[in-house]
Motif scaffolding. Structure first.
Motif, PDB file in Angstrom:
ATOM      1  N   LEU A 420     -27.114   4.607  -8.930  1.00  0.00           N
ATOM      2  CA  LEU A 420     -27.490   3.757  -8.673  1.00  0.00           C
ATOM      3  C   LEU A 420     -27.287   2.505  -9.783  1.00  0.00           C
ATOM      4  O   LEU A 420     -26.605   1.418  -9.728  1.00  0.00           O
ATOM      5  N   ILE A 424     -25.089  -1.031  -9.127  1.00  0.00           N
ATOM      6  CA  ILE A 424     -25.621  -2.467  -9.506  1.00  0.00           C
ATOM      7  C   ILE A 424     -24.415  -3.213 -10.626  1.00  0.00           C
ATOM      8  O   ILE A 424     -24.575  -4.268 -10.096  1.00  0.00           O
ATOM      9  N   ASP A 684     -33.293 -12.153 -12.785  1.00  0.00           N
ATOM     10  CA  ASP A 684     -33.183 -10.714 -11.844  1.00  0.00           C
ATOM     11  C   ASP A 684     -33.524  -9.317 -12.530  1.00  0.00           C
ATOM     12  O   ASP A 684     -33.747  -8.366 -11.807  1.00  0.00           O
ATOM     13  N   ILE A 687     -36.546  -8.970 -11.993  1.00  0.00           N
ATOM     14  CA  ILE A 687     -36.854  -8.293 -11.192  1.00  0.00           C
ATOM     15  C   ILE A 687     -36.754  -6.441 -10.959  1.00  0.00           C
ATOM     16  O   ILE A 687     -37.594  -5.590 -11.470  1.00  0.00           O
ATOM     17  N   TYR A 688     -35.913  -6.451 -11.691  1.00  0.00           N
ATOM     18  CA  TYR A 688     -35.646  -4.674 -12.122  1.00  0.00           C
ATOM     19  C   TYR A 688     -36.607  -4.134 -12.228  1.00  0.00           C
ATOM     20  O   TYR A 688     -37.017  -3.091 -12.465  1.00  0.00           O
ATOM     21  N   ALA A 690     -39.105  -4.852 -12.980  1.00  0.00           N
ATOM     22  CA  ALA A 690     -40.240  -5.546 -12.634  1.00  0.00           C
ATOM     23  C   ALA A 690     -40.619  -3.342 -11.398  1.00  0.00           C
ATOM     24  O   ALA A 690     -41.770  -3.485 -11.271  1.00  0.00           O
ATOM     25  N   LEU A 691     -39.201  -3.206 -11.041  1.00  0.00           N
ATOM     26  CA  LEU A 691     -39.138  -2.626 -10.128  1.00  0.00           C
ATOM     27  C   LEU A 691     -38.809  -1.165 -10.837  1.00  0.00           C
ATOM     28  O   LEU A 691     -38.903  -0.141 -10.378  1.00  0.00           O
ATOM     29  N   GLY A 692     -39.023  -1.070 -11.836  1.00  0.00           N
ATOM     30  CA  GLY A 692     -39.033   0.110 -12.697  1.00  0.00           C
ATOM     31  C   GLY A 692     -37.865   0.803 -13.609  1.00  0.00           C
ATOM     32  O   GLY A 692     -37.226   1.360 -14.217  1.00  0.00           O
ATOM     33  N   PHE A 693     -36.763  -0.623 -13.748  1.00  0.00           N
ATOM     34  CA  PHE A 693     -35.920   0.086 -14.268  1.00  0.00           C
ATOM     35  C   PHE A 693     -35.763  -0.497 -15.635  1.00  0.00           C
ATOM     36  O   PHE A 693     -36.893  -1.044 -16.462  1.00  0.00           O
ATOM     37  N   THR A 694     -35.262   0.784 -16.304  1.00  0.00           N
ATOM     38  CA  THR A 694     -35.674   0.400 -18.152  1.00  0.00           C
ATOM     39  C   THR A 694     -34.525  -0.693 -19.374  1.00  0.00           C
ATOM     40  O   THR A 694     -33.602  -0.725 -18.532  1.00  0.00           O
ATOM     41  N   ASN A 695     -34.680  -0.939 -19.878  1.00  0.00           N
ATOM     42  CA  ASN A 695     -34.240  -1.770 -20.789  1.00  0.00           C
ATOM     43  C   ASN A 695     -32.641  -1.070 -20.506  1.00  0.00           C
ATOM     44  O   ASN A 695     -31.960  -2.379 -20.476  1.00  0.00           O
ATOM     45  N   ARG A 696     -32.703   0.144 -20.897  1.00  0.00           N
ATOM     46  CA  ARG A 696     -31.802   0.858 -20.926  1.00  0.00           C
ATOM     47  C   ARG A 696     -30.686   1.406 -20.047  1.00  0.00           C
ATOM     48  O   ARG A 696     -29.506   0.651 -20.035  1.00  0.00           O
ATOM     49  N   ASP A 776     -38.820 -10.589 -21.375  1.00  0.00           N
ATOM     50  CA  ASP A 776     -39.261  -9.513 -20.196  1.00  0.00           C
ATOM     51  C   ASP A 776     -39.985  -9.737 -18.678  1.00  0.00           C
ATOM     52  O   ASP A 776     -39.687 -11.184 -18.473  1.00  0.00           O
ATOM     53  N   VAL A 777     -40.789  -9.074 -17.879  1.00  0.00           N
ATOM     54  CA  VAL A 777     -41.287  -9.716 -16.849  1.00  0.00           C
ATOM     55  C   VAL A 777     -41.933 -10.631 -16.721  1.00  0.00           C
ATOM     56  O   VAL A 777     -42.045 -11.248 -14.971  1.00  0.00           O
TER      57      VAL A 777
ATOM     58  N   MET B  58     -47.522  -5.860 -16.720  1.00  0.00           N
ATOM     59  CA  MET B  58     -46.876  -6.282 -17.079  1.00  0.00           C
ATOM     60  C   MET B  58     -46.516  -7.290 -18.100  1.00  0.00           C
ATOM     61  O   MET B  58     -45.301  -8.242 -18.253  1.00  0.00           O
ATOM     62  N   GLU B  78     -42.114   1.522 -23.571  1.00  0.00           N
ATOM     63  CA  GLU B  78     -41.619   0.888 -22.049  1.00  0.00           C
ATOM     64  C   GLU B  78     -40.824   1.101 -21.764  1.00  0.00           C
ATOM     65  O   GLU B  78     -41.110   1.612 -20.390  1.00  0.00           O
ATOM     66  N   ALA B  82     -41.773   1.852 -17.461  1.00  0.00           N
ATOM     67  CA  ALA B  82     -40.859   1.532 -16.174  1.00  0.00           C
ATOM     68  C   ALA B  82     -41.395   2.478 -15.551  1.00  0.00           C
ATOM     69  O   ALA B  82     -41.430   2.243 -13.781  1.00  0.00           O
ATOM     70  N   ARG B  85     -44.460   1.783 -13.103  1.00  0.00           N
ATOM     71  CA  ARG B  85     -43.904   0.309 -12.457  1.00  0.00           C
ATOM     72  C   ARG B  85     -43.025   1.174 -11.409  1.00  0.00           C
ATOM     73  O   ARG B  85     -43.433   0.932 -10.088  1.00  0.00           O
ATOM     74  N   ALA B  86     -41.919   2.558 -11.164  1.00  0.00           N
ATOM     75  CA  ALA B  86     -41.398   2.929 -10.033  1.00  0.00           C
ATOM     76  C   ALA B  86     -41.825   3.174  -9.514  1.00  0.00           C
ATOM     77  O   ALA B  86     -42.179   3.200  -8.191  1.00  0.00           O
ATOM     78  N   VAL B 114     -34.939   4.067  -7.704  1.00  0.00           N
ATOM     79  CA  VAL B 114     -35.451   3.487  -9.248  1.00  0.00           C
ATOM     80  C   VAL B 114     -36.617   4.581  -9.333  1.00  0.00           C
ATOM     81  O   VAL B 114     -36.924   5.281 -10.194  1.00  0.00           O
TER      82      VAL B 114
END
Lengths: 783, 253
Positions: A420, A424, A684, A687-688, A690-696, A776-777, B58, B78, B82, B85-86, B114
């Motif tokens: 993924l 992306i 964007d 948004i990512y 909020a979808l559950g992507f981590t910072n890492r 932040d989201v 959030m 964090e 995540a 949320r996913a 995700v």
């Protein structure tokens, strides 16, 4: 007033970009100023010192004559010669802590009244008063011996004056600046000694008869009557034709040739650094271009608004020009200021290699000229890049239409469930390719220059074999020259006790005159061993091979006939081929043994036996064993040369400098580009998240984009380096007499620059994306 | 007894402003039950969205605690957030917030990837099915900039549903839509709820609020009152709207 307010606001708004431009310009200009300083000052200084110290248009090293003054008078009688100065000296091999000298040392009688030389302080950080006299047992040496033989103050140097252990041992009392032979690029070295020691050595030589190993001689500094019209080669030819100089001369060099030897290192590395600086300046232009484009994109509606209140496109462009000039001029000023201390640093660190203390006075005129041209070019570039400001239509901009700059065509690269982040990253990269073009181009340039210098380093090798092969007329592992009655069979048996000898041949290097010009002849028993570039080797006894430099000097080519004079006669030889040998900056010729013996005398001591060993790791052990067994009766040399250490260490320093600069540039480029991208992609990214992507995972994806862009650039850089390195470097190497540069780098050395640049881009992008933590989201809430 | 899905206890949220702190939420206690369509209403500036985003993790809170399925999510890292949320939460925003360089289908599938709740192939099939269900299949291959607001919002609901979330958060999902599109989106949400999906939605529109079976009224950072209704039926919409309007009037709406 309005302009001033907008200018101040813009400076504040774009301070990140301006700081980046400032850093890049500072580094590039600091390096440019330093290179100009080193290059111009070292050239000017060496020529100035040669003149001040009283070295003539030509300098001839002579030996075997009883009265140097009468030979000098002979020459002074020629209308082409204005005067000849004599410096008495003694040629002698020497050893330092068991290391044998590569070339004969020249013990020079010191006269304090001559004010010919300058003396360094003991810490080699400046000059001191010259001594009134040199005490018995003391010696002054060039600081290049520090790098060549690891010499320090108080060390002992042993000169081999005569057989049966009649050595003369001196203690190093200090260092002096020798603008004549001081560089580590020059094998022969001058040593200053006092009157008492000089006379003592002369007496030993005279009383030793055939057991003498040292020789009396002199340096004759020949001044042309009219140096402006008389070339040094013509002067040399005239003197050879009309005086007995050729009977006594060991070698002869023009002032320009000597300055060339002295400046090889500075010129070669200044040229490489200059090429690197040019690349850095290209990078500055690329970054500047990207910064302006993205800045205009971000400020599009603001500028539309400003136009509605009466600002013209020209005014806004002038403000943009002024804001970038703050970064550029600031960088230039600081770079210029930094150039002097940097040059001091270079002078100090290179003293033990170059042998001279390069003045660090900024060549202000040249620097201002170079910086002025650069400033003009950058201003022109900024003015061109800000053209879109002219076309901003106020209402469209206010409505949010950001013009052509903001119209991005979204690519449709695949998004894979299993990879993924990669998918992306690829989508974002291909969608915003214009934004990554800068990083890609920077990678092309940096990898190209790093790869080119890496290939040179690879050619040089860790032990300098590449350069030695370029300087040697033929390859070998170890060379042995005997001076006495020692049978070679005994020496060879000693070598075989360590490892087998797989092959051998003989080489002599007598002096000959070709068409009246003095050259070193490489005389070989197996002429097929010469490195032939064109034509064929000198298989017949009436054939000769020339380097392309000698051929060009003499104006002859393959098939032409030249007149060659040796110490027993003259003859005509046909040029059968062009060969490569950078010795004496390419001023040498190659002959077969049979060919040479038609015009030169034979003597066992003339020949050096060159051996190829089965186990080359035994070279050092063999050298030590032979030296211990036969002492002054034998001279052993490996396929190396003390000056190489200077080149290798300078090359290593250059590589470190290059990679540090590459890292800093990539850091600045990545931070600048990455910050703009992150600012544009905040939504964007939210948004990512909020979808559950981590910072890492987002940081990884972000760094992958830079990795891919720089990988593409690196690949292009590698391809360019592969096709262009040999051509470009060969052209530069010809200045040092090397005509056969051909890099054959290992896979590691080919891939290293690309890998380093790609990893640096990816790593710095990952670090830059650290600010994603701050996105932040909640950014999605505020809209 | 309904199962508590999400619980906020003494939730406080303050924003620094000119050296002082402005309190937006003041010790709010709230419970969201499984299977409910819970609505948060209130006047502008009442703190509705702030409460929604605080409850969803959030946005951080300055006091109190939030639990989801008995897990204290207000102290999640964090990475844990995540994952939550996913896998557990779905979001529908007022401005749709679809990733600009992904097609509608990709926006949905990426969220599914995700969530890692199924294989990539199953995610792709589920995404197509959801877009069909949301009547956005014709625009599936287009970018958000190439579709209408209604299509984008329907795709956003599909995206929120791709991971089979335990709770769907919706922040004024019809706020940027015209009447027809708003109706469509609300019907989709009602349909999802009738199929068992728990929803927590913020709105200031009474017509949207009638879709919920429980309405919380927020004023000055505190829950002032709540109204419980039976499950929404299209045929009872008019009466339901009157009930809600009357209740709101009693609260000085």
């Amino acid at each position: 007033m309005g302009n001033k307010v907008i200018f101040k606001a813009n400076i504040k708004r774009h301070r990140g970009a301006l700081i980046g431009v400032f850093i890049l310009v500072f580094l590039a200009c600091g390096a440019l100023g330093t290179v100009l300083n080193v290059w111009l000052n070292s050239g000017r200084y060496v020529h100035g010192e040669l003149t001040r110290a009283g070295f003539g248009s030509l300098t001839a090293w002579v030996s075997g004559l009883t009265d140097a003054r009468s030979l000098a008078n002979e020459m002074e009688n020629l209308p082409e010669v204005s005067s000849v100065e004599i410096q008495n000296l003694i040629f002698s091999n020497y050893t330092v802590d068991g290391q044998e000298s590569d070339s004969e040392g020249q013990l020079i009688l010191y006269h304090s009244e001559e004010i010919r030389y300058r003396f360094f302080t003991d810490d080699l950080h400046g000059y001191q008063e010259q001594p009134e006299a040199i005490s018995p047992g003391e010696i002054y040496v060039s600081p290049s011996l520090v790098s060549m033989m690891g010499l320090t103050l108080g060390d002992e140097i042993s000169f081999l004056i005569a057989r049966s252990g009649r050595d003369k041992v001196f203690t190093v009392a200090g260092f002096y600046e020798d603008p004549f032979m001081g560089s580590s690029m020059i094998g022969m070295k001058g040593f200053l000694i006092g009157e008492e020691d000089f006379q003592e050595i002369r007496q030993v030589i005279q009383s030793s008869g055939i057991d003498a190993l040292a020789r009396e001689g002199a340096m004759l500094h020949i001044f042309a009557a009219d140096p402006d019209t008389m070339t040094s080669s013509n002067l040399n030819q005239t003197i050879n034709d009309n005086t007995s100089l050729s009977s006594y001369v060991e070698f002869i060099h023009s002032e320009n040739a000597i300055a060339g030897f002295m400046l090889i290192l500075q010129n070669a590395f200044a040229a490489m650094l200059m090429a690197f600086v040019a690349v850095l300046l290209f990078v500055v232009v690329i970054v500047l271009g990207y910064s302006i484009s993205s800045g205009i994109e971000a400020d599009y509606s603001n500028m539309g608004m400003l136009k509605t209140i009466g600002f013209t496109g020209g005014q806004l462009r002038s403000i943009w020009l002024a804001q970038y000039l703050t970064g550029i001029l600031g960088g230039m000023a600081v770079g210029l200021a930094a150039a002097t201390p940097l040059s001091h640093l270079v002078s100090n660190t290179t003293l033990t290699t170059t042998g001279i203390y390069i003045p660090a006075h900024l060549p202000i005129g040249w620097c201002l000229l170079a910086f002025g041209i650069l400033l003009g070019l950058l201003m022109g570039f900024i003015w061109l890049k800000t053209r879109p400001i002219r076309d901003i239509a106020p209402m469209k901009a206010i409505r949010g239409d950001i013009g052509a700059a903001g119209k991005i065509k979204v690519s449709r690269t695949p998004i894979w469930g299993k990879h993924l982040q990669l998918g992306i990253a690829l989508r974002q990269l291909t969608t915003g390719k214009r934004r990554y073009a800068g990083a890609c181009m920077v990678a092309v340039l940096l990898v190209f220059i790093a790869s080119m210098i890496g290939r040179m380093d690879s050619w040089l090798g860790p032990d300098g074999k590449g350069m030695m092969d370029a300087f040697n007329p033929a390859d070998h592992d170890i060379g042995v020259q005997v001076f006495g009655e020692l049978p070679m069979e005994e020496v060879e048996d000693a070598i075989r006790s360590y490892t087998d000898i797989t092959d051998d041949y003989l080489l002599a290097m007598p002096n000959v005159a070709v068409n009246g010009m003095d050259y070193t002849a490489n005389v070989i028993t197996e002429p097929e061993r010469f490195h032939i570039l064109e034509g064929r080797t000198c298989l017949e006894d009436n054939e000769i091979v020339l380097t392309e430099f000698v051929a060009a000097n003499l104006g002859v080519g393959i098939g032409d006939t030249v007149a060659v004079t040796g110490d027993s006669g003259s003859g005509e030889y046909i040029v059968s081929g062009i060969y490569s040998c950078a010795n004496d900056m390419g001023d040498n010729v190659g002959m077969s043994r049979e060919g040479y013996l038609k015009i030169g005398q034979d003597a066992p001591q003339l020949w050096c036996h060159h051996y190829f060993l089965k186990d080359t790791t035994q070279k050092e052990a063999i050298r030590l064993a032979l030296e211990n067994a036969y002492g002054g009766d034998i001279h052993i040399h490996e396929n190396t040369w003390p000056g190489l250490f200077g080149i290798i260490s300078a090359m290593q320093a250059l590589m470190v400098f290059l990679y540090v600069m590459v890292a800093i540039f990539i850091l600045v480029v990545t931070v600048l580009t990455g910050s703009k991208l992150l600012a544009a992609e905040q939504r964007d990214m939210g948004i990512y998240k909020a979808l559950g992507f981590t910072n890492r995972s987002l940081r990884l994806s972000f760094s992958l984009r830079f990795a891919m862009a720089s990988l593409l650039g690196s690949a292009i850089g590698l391809i360019l380096a592969n096709f262009l390195t040999d051509k470009i470097v060969s052209a530069a190497m010809k200045l040092a007499g090397i005509s056969n540069f051909a890099s054959a780098p290992s896979v590691v050395s080919v891939l290293l620059p690309a890998l380093t640049v790609t990893l640096l881009f990816a790593g710095f992008a990952f670090l830059t994306a650290g600010r994603l933590k701050r996105i932040d989201v909640t950014i999605l809430i505020s809209e | 007894m309904k199962e508590i899905l999400l619980k906020g206890t003494n939730i406080c949220k303050a924003f620094p402003e000119n050296g002082t702190e402005t309190q937006i939420l003041q010790s709010v206690n709230v419970e969201v039950y499984k299977g409910d369509f819970t609505i948060i209403m209130g006047a502008s500036g009442a703190g509705k969205s702030t409460l929604l985003y605080a409850l969803s993790g959030m946005d951080s809170i300055t006091g109190g605690e939030i639990t989801y399925k008995n897990q204290k999510i207000s102290s999640f890292s964090e990475k844990q957030m995540a994952t939550l949320r996913a896998k557990e939460f779905g979001f529908v925003f007022q401005q749709t917030h679809l990733a600009s360089n992904l097609t509608l289908l990709e926006n949905v599938t990426v969220a599914g990837y995700v969530s890692k709740t199924a294989s990539p192939k199953e995610i792709q099939e589920r995404a197509s099915r959801l877009l069909r269900q949301m009547r956005a299949e014709k625009a599936a291959g287009r970018l958000p900039s190439q579709v209408s607001g209604g299509e984008a919002q329907r795709a956003a609901i599909a995206r929120a549903m791709i991971g089979n979330p335990g709770l769907l958060f919706a922040d004024e999902p019809t706020g940027a839509l015209n009447k027809t599109n708003s109706e469509e989106v609300l019907n989709l949400l009602s349909g999802l709820n009738q199929n068992g999906q728990s929803i927590l939605m913020v709105t200031h529109d009474a017509k949207a609020a009638i879709r919920g079976n429980r309405i919380l009224y927020l004023e000055d950072g505190q829950i002032l009152d709540e109204l419980t209704l039976p499950v929404f039926k299209e045929t009872e919409a008019k009466e339901r709207e009157e009930t809600v309007t009357a209740w709101l009037s009693s609260l000085q709406w």
